[in-house]
Design a protein around this motif. Structure first.
Motif, PDB file in Angstrom:
ATOM      1  N   PHE A   1       0.854  -1.343  -0.028  1.00 16.18           N
ATOM      2  CA  PHE A   1       0.006   0.080   0.029  1.00 16.18           C
ATOM      3  C   PHE A   1       1.124   1.429  -0.073  1.00 16.18           C
ATOM      4  O   PHE A   1       0.687   2.068  -0.739  1.00 16.18           O
ATOM      5  CB  PHE A   1      -0.682   0.139   1.316  1.00 16.18           C
ATOM      6  CG  PHE A   1      -1.782   1.040   1.218  1.00 16.18           C
ATOM      7  CD1 PHE A   1      -2.977   1.297   0.494  1.00 16.18           C
ATOM      8  CD2 PHE A   1      -1.499   2.352   2.155  1.00 16.18           C
ATOM      9  CE1 PHE A   1      -3.811   2.318   0.707  1.00 16.18           C
ATOM     10  CE2 PHE A   1      -2.439   3.314   2.031  1.00 16.18           C
ATOM     11  CZ  PHE A   1      -3.530   3.209   1.372  1.00 16.18           C
ATOM     12  N   ILE A   2       2.036   1.338   0.952  1.00 17.66           N
ATOM     13  CA  ILE A   2       2.645   2.613   1.175  1.00 17.66           C
ATOM     14  C   ILE A   2       3.473   2.807  -0.396  1.00 17.66           C
ATOM     15  O   ILE A   2       3.777   3.724  -0.890  1.00 17.66           O
ATOM     16  CB  ILE A   2       3.647   2.279   2.480  1.00 17.66           C
ATOM     17  CG1 ILE A   2       2.806   2.324   3.523  1.00 17.66           C
ATOM     18  CG2 ILE A   2       4.480   3.391   2.217  1.00 17.66           C
ATOM     19  CD1 ILE A   2       3.538   2.204   4.602  1.00 17.66           C
ATOM     20  N   SER A   3       3.893   1.639  -0.895  1.00 18.39           N
ATOM     21  CA  SER A   3       4.911   1.752  -1.943  1.00 18.39           C
ATOM     22  C   SER A   3       4.058   2.599  -3.366  1.00 18.39           C
ATOM     23  O   SER A   3       4.718   2.962  -4.105  1.00 18.39           O
ATOM     24  CB  SER A   3       5.186   0.473  -2.417  1.00 18.39           C
ATOM     25  OG  SER A   3       6.140  -0.074  -1.480  1.00 18.39           O
ATOM     26  N   PHE A   4       2.907   2.110  -3.352  1.00 22.24           N
ATOM     27  CA  PHE A   4       2.172   2.325  -4.665  1.00 22.24           C
ATOM     28  C   PHE A   4       0.788   3.156  -4.658  1.00 22.24           C
ATOM     29  O   PHE A   4       0.234   3.667  -5.372  1.00 22.24           O
ATOM     30  CB  PHE A   4       1.558   0.933  -5.449  1.00 22.24           C
ATOM     31  CG  PHE A   4       2.963   0.069  -5.769  1.00 22.24           C
ATOM     32  CD1 PHE A   4       3.659   0.657  -6.878  1.00 22.24           C
ATOM     33  CD2 PHE A   4       3.041  -1.211  -5.062  1.00 22.24           C
ATOM     34  CE1 PHE A   4       4.727  -0.360  -7.293  1.00 22.24           C
ATOM     35  CE2 PHE A   4       3.972  -1.916  -5.244  1.00 22.24           C
ATOM     36  CZ  PHE A   4       4.881  -1.499  -6.210  1.00 22.24           C
ATOM     37  N   ARG A   5       0.678   3.583  -3.403  1.00 23.77           N
ATOM     38  CA  ARG A   5      -0.874   4.297  -3.162  1.00 23.77           C
ATOM     39  C   ARG A   5      -0.420   5.842  -3.938  1.00 23.77           C
ATOM     40  O   ARG A   5      -1.690   6.166  -4.475  1.00 23.77           O
ATOM     41  CB  ARG A   5      -0.918   4.807  -1.756  1.00 23.77           C
ATOM     42  CG  ARG A   5       0.283   5.649  -1.054  1.00 23.77           C
ATOM     43  CD  ARG A   5       0.190   5.602   0.703  1.00 23.77           C
ATOM     44  NE  ARG A   5       1.552   6.176   1.185  1.00 23.77           N
ATOM     45  CZ  ARG A   5       1.511   6.886   2.424  1.00 23.77           C
ATOM     46  NH1 ARG A   5       0.475   6.420   3.080  1.00 23.77           N
ATOM     47  NH2 ARG A   5       2.689   7.041   2.959  1.00 23.77           N
ATOM     48  N   ASP A   6       0.542   6.422  -4.074  1.00 29.53           N
ATOM     49  CA  ASP A   6       0.283   7.788  -4.828  1.00 29.53           C
ATOM     50  C   ASP A   6       0.409   7.666  -6.240  1.00 29.53           C
ATOM     51  O   ASP A   6      -0.180   8.494  -6.773  1.00 29.53           O
ATOM     52  CB  ASP A   6       1.624   8.698  -4.368  1.00 29.53           C
ATOM     53  CG  ASP A   6       1.648   8.989  -2.875  1.00 29.53           C
ATOM     54  OD1 ASP A   6       0.712   9.197  -2.282  1.00 29.53           O
ATOM     55  OD2 ASP A   6       2.715   9.258  -2.225  1.00 29.53           O
ATOM     56  N   LYS A   7       0.759   6.433  -6.762  1.00 28.92           N
ATOM     57  CA  LYS A   7       0.894   6.611  -8.398  1.00 28.92           C
ATOM     58  C   LYS A   7      -0.687   5.839  -8.757  1.00 28.92           C
ATOM     59  O   LYS A   7      -1.082   6.289  -9.779  1.00 28.92           O
ATOM     60  CB  LYS A   7       1.819   5.392  -8.617  1.00 28.92           C
ATOM     61  CG  LYS A   7       2.054   4.989 -10.060  1.00 28.92           C
ATOM     62  CD  LYS A   7       3.155   4.104 -10.258  1.00 28.92           C
ATOM     63  CE  LYS A   7       3.493   4.047 -11.784  1.00 28.92           C
ATOM     64  NZ  LYS A   7       4.518   2.888 -12.147  1.00 28.92           N
ATOM     65  N   TYR A   8      -1.296   5.202  -8.038  1.00 22.23           N
ATOM     66  CA  TYR A   8      -2.312   4.343  -8.549  1.00 22.23           C
ATOM     67  C   TYR A   8      -3.636   4.997  -7.717  1.00 22.23           C
ATOM     68  O   TYR A   8      -4.676   4.562  -8.514  1.00 22.23           O
ATOM     69  CB  TYR A   8      -2.196   2.822  -8.404  1.00 22.23           C
ATOM     70  CG  TYR A   8      -1.343   2.526  -9.454  1.00 22.23           C
ATOM     71  CD1 TYR A   8      -1.122   2.761 -10.588  1.00 22.23           C
ATOM     72  CD2 TYR A   8      -0.235   1.606  -8.805  1.00 22.23           C
ATOM     73  CE1 TYR A   8      -0.200   2.095 -11.470  1.00 22.23           C
ATOM     74  CE2 TYR A   8       0.963   1.158  -9.409  1.00 22.23           C
ATOM     75  CZ  TYR A   8       0.926   1.500 -10.976  1.00 22.23           C
ATOM     76  OH  TYR A   8       1.857   0.866 -11.733  1.00 22.23           O
ATOM     77  N   LEU A   9      -3.711   5.250  -6.568  1.00 17.20           N
ATOM     78  CA  LEU A   9      -5.085   5.724  -5.970  1.00 17.20           C
ATOM     79  C   LEU A   9      -5.378   7.057  -6.174  1.00 17.20           C
ATOM     80  O   LEU A   9      -5.218   8.129  -5.745  1.00 17.20           O
ATOM     81  CB  LEU A   9      -4.785   5.461  -4.514  1.00 17.20           C
ATOM     82  CG  LEU A   9      -4.579   4.125  -3.954  1.00 17.20           C
ATOM     83  CD1 LEU A   9      -4.342   3.952  -2.448  1.00 17.20           C
ATOM     84  CD2 LEU A   9      -5.810   3.376  -4.567  1.00 17.20           C
ATOM     85  N   VAL A  10      -6.048   7.148  -7.443  1.00 12.24           N
ATOM     86  CA  VAL A  10      -6.586   8.509  -7.967  1.00 12.24           C
ATOM     87  C   VAL A  10      -7.764   8.266  -8.686  1.00 12.24           C
ATOM     88  O   VAL A  10      -8.344   7.189  -8.884  1.00 12.24           O
ATOM     89  CB  VAL A  10      -5.595   9.044  -9.093  1.00 12.24           C
ATOM     90  CG1 VAL A  10      -4.352   9.304  -8.666  1.00 12.24           C
ATOM     91  CG2 VAL A  10      -5.527   7.903 -10.496  1.00 12.24           C
ATOM     92  N   ASP A  11      -8.719   9.234  -8.659  1.00 13.58           N
ATOM     93  CA  ASP A  11     -10.133   9.197  -9.315  1.00 13.58           C
ATOM     94  C   ASP A  11     -10.078   9.148 -10.609  1.00 13.58           C
ATOM     95  O   ASP A  11      -8.794   9.242 -11.115  1.00 13.58           O
ATOM     96  CB  ASP A  11     -10.928  10.463  -8.754  1.00 13.58           C
ATOM     97  CG  ASP A  11     -10.437  11.744  -9.301  1.00 13.58           C
ATOM     98  OD1 ASP A  11      -9.574  12.012  -9.980  1.00 13.58           O
ATOM     99  OD2 ASP A  11     -10.812  12.777  -8.405  1.00 13.58           O
ATOM    100  N   PRO A  12     -11.227   9.313 -11.495  1.00 13.84           N
ATOM    101  CA  PRO A  12     -11.108   8.997 -12.891  1.00 13.84           C
ATOM    102  C   PRO A  12     -10.522  10.477 -13.586  1.00 13.84           C
ATOM    103  O   PRO A  12     -10.140  10.342 -14.645  1.00 13.84           O
ATOM    104  CB  PRO A  12     -12.666   9.326 -12.974  1.00 13.84           C
ATOM    105  CG  PRO A  12     -12.972   8.601 -11.923  1.00 13.84           C
ATOM    106  CD  PRO A  12     -12.476   9.054 -10.560  1.00 13.84           C
ATOM    107  N   VAL A  13     -10.227  11.575 -12.927  1.00 15.58           N
ATOM    108  CA  VAL A  13      -9.816  12.519 -13.592  1.00 15.58           C
ATOM    109  C   VAL A  13      -8.170  12.796 -13.111  1.00 15.58           C
ATOM    110  O   VAL A  13      -7.500  13.806 -13.461  1.00 15.58           O
ATOM    111  CB  VAL A  13     -10.378  13.890 -13.456  1.00 15.58           C
ATOM    112  CG1 VAL A  13     -11.796  13.927 -13.957  1.00 15.58           C
ATOM    113  CG2 VAL A  13     -10.484  14.304 -11.799  1.00 15.58           C
ATOM    114  N   GLY A  14      -7.865  11.952 -12.294  1.00 12.91           N
ATOM    115  CA  GLY A  14      -6.305  11.705 -11.961  1.00 12.91           C
ATOM    116  C   GLY A  14      -5.964  12.564 -10.507  1.00 12.91           C
ATOM    117  O   GLY A  14      -4.799  12.574 -10.127  1.00 12.91           O
ATOM    118  N   LYS A  15      -6.940  12.714  -9.674  1.00 20.42           N
ATOM    119  CA  LYS A  15      -6.525  13.623  -8.226  1.00 20.42           C
ATOM    120  C   LYS A  15      -6.489  12.369  -7.379  1.00 20.42           C
ATOM    121  O   LYS A  15      -7.196  11.439  -7.505  1.00 20.42           O
ATOM    122  CB  LYS A  15      -7.699  14.273  -8.190  1.00 20.42           C
ATOM    123  CG  LYS A  15      -7.766  15.649  -8.893  1.00 20.42           C
ATOM    124  CD  LYS A  15      -9.097  16.408  -8.512  1.00 20.42           C
ATOM    125  CE  LYS A  15      -9.177  17.752  -9.448  1.00 20.42           C
ATOM    126  NZ  LYS A  15     -10.516  18.612  -8.895  1.00 20.42           N
TER     127      LYS A  15
END
Length: 460
Positions: free
Chosen positions: A195-209
């Motif tokens: 979770f910590i390794s990839f959260r900023d890269k992949y946990l985004v809404d449909p417009v990328g936020k």
């Protein structure tokens, strides 16, 4: 089922995170009752009551975690804090297993470990479930399928856990329980690392936020959405969540016998020898998740097929079917033991069939409920209402422990539940048949009213 490649990558990150967290939790659950009886020398009645209190609090704690996430921390921070606390809890249970013969050491470690797991689950569980829905637009038709995929992650972890932790801990030697708990703790650390390794890269809404941020860090547009006053439609939808949460209490209180009374049954009344190999009792808890992995795609495809033809049942109707499947499962196991003589053990296939029916019921109820809560909950109360959903599981797990205490035991007084005498295992299992069938009938009678209050024309 929809093409899985069409789902955002964040779904698979949450899938993997939840898979390893569930590996940790269910690895613990597969051993817990056996550890209390075999290592700590608790009796069945006390074990059942404590198991119910523990699992009940596990699902009650998300009320606090959901509120803290909605108001202060956000989903991301809550998940990390929860994961750290759960890992610490598992390692404390490892200490309890290491010094199980020294009650003055083992008991404090044991209760402390359970406490850390309860607190950690409170922060972890509602927030990761909420984030699945945040990956999609409000009316995205892929949500039901997304929650089914996510649910398969839960059950992949649940499948592996009893096999691996059970093989290491359920050996017949009480000293080995610690290795099962240690392995469960390592599983939680893996979940956190992913979770910590990839959260900023992949946990985004449909417009990328980024999603799951603390309230002070969200956009003005999102804050305005969260602060919108509740409408009459919102209130009616919240009522639907509450009503359905009440009905799932009856489902989970019978379903969660897997960790207590059905574990006692498998240990004492089941012929566990297969081709000369005696199947460890804890392994039977892998039947349910492996059936989920096999049949979740089948049911997801069925709902999609029916939806395209305008024939898909409403969510409350699906959940009523879940209760019916649960009742049929207990009918099967009740028939298996109805006429057996004392000391005679029944075939494994009776228990396998029961778990299959229970799994079909679970698939009609649990992922559907998760998706429904996400659809109906107002944005400002998303995590809190997901926690309310899990609060129903808290009541159910506590009730499961109470009901397991009525499991008949030789040499003990005949128990009675609301005037119903339980002098045999058959009568014990028929208690759950009556409970599940009555709840299913009431829910089916309520479905039209609930559908109207859901305002499906608004949420699509």
């Amino acid at each position: 089922m929809a093409n899985q490649s069409s789902h955002p990558k964040g779904l698979y990150l949450l899938f993997a995170t939840e898979m390893w967290e569930r590996f940790s939790y269910y690895g613990n659950r597969a051993l817990l009752a056996l550890f209390m009886i075999s290592a700590l020398s608790f009796d069945k009645h006390f074990t059942s009551a404590l198991y119910g209190q523990y699992t009940g609090l596990v699902y009650l704690a998300p009320l606090v975690g959901g509120y803290v996430a909605d108001r202060f921390w956000g989903n991301r921070r809550s998940i990390v804090v929860g994961g750290v606390l759960m890992a610490l809890g598992q390692f404390l249970l490892f200490c309890a297993g290491t010094w199980y013969q020294e009650a003055k050491l083992a008991i404090p470690f044991f209760y402390s470990g359970l406490g850390f797991i309860i607190a950690g689950n409170g922060f972890f569980k509602p927030n990761i479930s909420t984030m699945v829905g945040q990956l999609y637009e409000a009316n995205d038709s892929r949500k039901d399928t997304a929650y089914t995929i996510f649910y398969m992650g839960i059950n992949l972890g649940s499948f592996m856990a009893p096999l691996i932790c059970g093989a290491l801990g359920d050996t017949g030697n009480p000293a080995d329980f610690r290795w099962g708990f240690l392995t469960a703790g390592v599983g939680m650390l893996i979940s956190l690392a992913i979770f910590i390794s990839f959260r900023d890269k992949y946990l985004v809404d449909p417009v990328g936020k980024l999603i799951g941020l603390a309230p002070g860090k969200i956009s003005a547009e999102e804050r305005a959405k969260r602060d919108t006053p509740l409408t009459q439609v919102d209130i009616e939808r919240i009522i639907v969540i509450g009503v359905l949460s009440f009905f799932v209490i009856f489902f989970w209180s019978a379903f969660e016998q897997a960790g207590v009374s059905l574990t006692f049954f498998a240990a004492e009344s089941l012929d566990r020898e297969v081709l000369g190999f005696v199947v460890p009792t804890s392994w039977f808890q892998s039947l349910n998740p492996v059936f989920v992995l096999i049949f979740a795609p089948v049911l997801a495809s069925l709902w999609t097929f029916l939806s395209k033809r305008g024939a898909e049942p409403s969510s409350p109707t699906k959940m009523a079917w879940g209760l019916l499947f649960l009742g049929f499962g207990y009918i099967v196991i009740a028939m298996a033991v109805k006429h057996i003589e004392p000391g005679v053990k029944v075939s494994i296939m009776w228990l396998v069939t029961m778990y299959w029916l229970h799994t079909m019921g679970e698939l009609c109820l649990s992922p559907i409920g998760l998706s429904l809560v996400n659809k109906l909950a107002p944005a400002r109360f998303a995590s809190l209402l997901m926690a309310v959903w899990f609060t129903a599981s808290a009541a159910a797990n506590w009730f499961a422990g109470v009901l397991a205490g009525f499991y008949p035991e030789a040499g003990q007084a005949i128990p009675s539940f609301m005037g119903y005498q339980i002098s045999s295992i058959y009568e014990f299992f028929m208690l759950f048949v009556g409970m599940a069938m009555a709840a299913a009938a009431l829910l089916l009678l309520s479905t039209k009213k609930l559908q109207k209050m859901m305002h499906q024309d608004v949420i699509a």
